[in-house]
Motif scaffolding. Structure first.
Motif: not given
Lengths: 255, 379
Positions: B264-277
């Protein structure tokens, strides 16, 4: 002295629509020290011949025999055939993630020789063999065929050949996808193996250019699942200038 | 009770509470329980005053104390299993690394359940700007539920492994909530080999910007095992990263693995880098793997966000290639399955534990131990 004898071999590929015959009576004998080139147009079944000898489960032999020094090859599993001294250099070697070249070669050599080679002498043996093929030692740490270029895949096949030292080598379109330099290096690697071991060779190819580097004793024209003409190296020259049309005629071509 | 704010579509838990009655007994129809064999977990979902403690041998950085709900770490239970474990916990196994401390040797915590049914509370806190490797070994012999509450201080670097191994008859239910401090790094690996029913829920939250979390997993299931991993990464701080890679291999009639990855990437979490596999390797026709990646973005202002999932059968062409080099079929299969896990295990952050885990996997695959050592030596 070893002899691979193929006699009236018929084989079909298993498809969703049922079996379809591809090999329609192949008879060929390959002995130590001799090199046989099998040449044919696309779809003639020449790669199928290679796979059937190696025992690929996709094909079923419906008639005929294959023996190695009189022993029934068709009764052996794929790995038993390899340990008996047959080697197929593949046209499209598969990637095996997480298995390093080093571990793959060592496990193969252990199987072929019946015991694990001593680690230190093994490392040197592998390095020397890689040197002949102008391969960087770092190659051994990569995963089998993963991200290899066409040339690297074929060098890797010949590297295995030189370490496993089979009695009979089958090269399935080893020249495909190789530029001139890579073809020369791969051919030289193969020639070094042939000279050292005196193995017999079945060289399957569509083009004549590899025959400039690996000289055959016999050339066979393969069309529609069988050998239609055999001769000496001069037959390759005929194919080079005239192509396969004369041999194909109106025969239906297996796709 | 604390209400957790969450948008209506979100899969994150709604509630954190230490009161058992705040969580109804699951029926199996709830989203979070829909795959689980709830009947087989029932023993750990009903409070039982007779539960035993889970302890460990004290050692450097490790101590065992009476469980104190007032000093139990940053997390509170978020489901029925967790709240029952919390209520039944007698002891807390604490791992405390003070600030600005570099610990070279892995801190190994061997959990010991003091009865057939036990509740664990493990509380790991790594001080600011410290670096450590923590291994929690849970080798079964009891039905255990509990939490590995993990806190990584600002600028700290924690490599952690949670290993579930041992007998194939026990039920295990775990939460592993990690809170990653500002500019901290966390690599948390789950190795699940043992147990009959295992439900393992790693989660990550961030206490400040710049945190980096890597969650890795390797699980090997056979002979009717049920192994479930549910991952929840909640990005609510800017400039954080998360990378989740889980791999499973499974075989045998009735064997079932479940992987659910929620990011979950909330509104305030700018510049997030996420990957799941998640990748699963089916070794035969009898086993079943469920794989559900969920990615929920409340902001488009991210560096990168992606997920992937693939479940495939054993590749017969790989087998043919290896056999064509003289390698017997059984050994060829072992090589391929071992190779399947090698890349994820190479990232666990400890070469020593990479080897140990590979050996255990080799053992499970029936490999000759000398052969495994030989492979390691040649690598």
């Amino acid at each position: 002295m070893s002899t691979l004898a193929i006699n009236d071999l018929h084989a079909s590929v298993l498809t969703d629509g049922g079996p379809r015959e591809i090999l329609r009576g192949v008879t060929l004998t390959v002995t130590s020290g001799s090199t046989h080139a099998v040449m044919g147009p696309n779809g003639s079944g020449k790669s199928t011949l290679a796979y059937v000898i190696a025992g690929h489960p996709k094909y079923v032999v419906t008639a005929g025999t294959i023996t190695l020094d009189g022993v029934d090859v068709l009764a052996m599993t794929v790995d038993e055939r390899a340990r008996a001294g047959l080697f197929l250099a593949m046209q499209y070697p598969v990637e095996i993630p997480g298995v390093s070249v080093s571990n793959f070669l060592r496990t193969s050599a252990t199987a072929a020789r019946g015991e694990a080679p001593k680690l230190r002498t093994w490392m040197k043996e592998m390095k020397d063999a890689m040197g002949v093929l102008q391969m960087d030692p770092a190659f051994a740490e990569r995963n089998v065929n993963e991200g290899f270029s066409g040339g690297e895949k074929k060098r890797h096949e010949i590297l295995q050949l030189s370490l496993l030292k089979p009695k009979i080598a089958i090269l399935d379109e080893t020249d495909s996808g190789l530029d001139v330099d890579a073809l020369r290096v791969v051919s030289e690697g193969f020639n070094a193996f042939r000279e050292e071991t005196g193995a017999g060779t079945l060289l399957i190819t569509h083009y004549t250019r590899i025959l400039r580097y690996i000289h055959p004793d016999y050339v066979h024209v393969f069309v529609d699942g069988r050998i239609v003409e055999s001769g000496g190296p001069e037959l390759a020259s005929v194919l080079e200038s005239e192509g396969y049309e004369r041999f194909v005629g109106n025969a239906p071509v297996a796709s | 009770m604390t209400s957790l704010t969450a948008p209506p579509m979100d899969l994150a838990p709604r509630l954190a509470s230490t009161a058992i009655d705040d969580f109804a007994m699951p029926t199996g129809r709830e989203e979070a329980w829909r795959f689980a064999p709830v009947d087989r977990l029932a023993g750990l979902l009903e409070p039982d005053g007779g539960s035993a403690a889970v302890v460990a041998d004290p050692g450097p950085f490790i101590s065992v104390v009476d469980f104190d709900p007032e000093d139990a770490g940053h997390w509170r239970p978020t489901d029925r299993g967790a709240v029952v474990a919390w209520a039944g916990a007698r002891s807390a196994v604490q791992v405390r690394v003070p600030a600005e401390t570099l610990v070279d040797e892995p801190i190994v915590v061997r959990l010991q359940a003091q009865g057939p049914r036990a509740h664990a509370h493990v509380d790991v806190r790594i001080g600011a700007h410290s670096r450590a490797t923590v291994v929690v070994l849970n080798e079964g012999g009891s039905d255990v539920s509990g939490a590995l509450v993990t806190e990584i201080g600002d600028g700290a670097d924690l490599t952690m492994l949670s290993v579930i191994d041992g007998p194939r008859e026990n039920v295990q239910m775990w939460h592993w909530p990690a809170r990653v401090g500002r500019d901290a790094r966390f690599t948390g690996s789950t190795i699940t080999l043992g147990g009959s029913v295992v439900r393992n829920l790693p989660s990550v939250t961030y206490a400040g910007p710049g945190g980096a979390a890597t969650l890795l997993g390797a699980f090997l299931a056979d002979a009717g095992q049920y192994l479930e991993h549910r991952i929840l990464v909640t990005h609510d701080q800017p400039h954080c990263t998360s990378s989740v890679v889980y791999k499973g291999a499974l075989s045998g009639a009735g064997t079932h693995t479940v992987w659910v990855g929620d990011v979950v990437v909330r509104r305030e979490a700018v510049a997030t880098d996420t990957y799941e596999m998640n990748r699963n390797l089916l070794l035969d026709d009898g086993a079943r793997a469920d794989s559900v990646p969920n990615l929920e973005l409340e902001t488009g202002d991210v560096v990168s966000a992606g997920h992937a999932s693939a479940t495939g059968r054993f590749d017969d062409e790989q087998l043919f290639y290896l056999q064509a080099r003289g390698i017997p079929e059984a050994v060829a299969r072992q090589l391929v399955v071992r190779g399947f896990f090698v890349d994820v295990l190479s990232r666990v952050g400890s070469s020593q534990w990479r080897s140990i885990v590979l050996s255990r996997i080799a053992d499970r695959l029936g490999m000759d131990p000398d052969f495994e050592l030989d492979l390691e030596a040649a690598e």
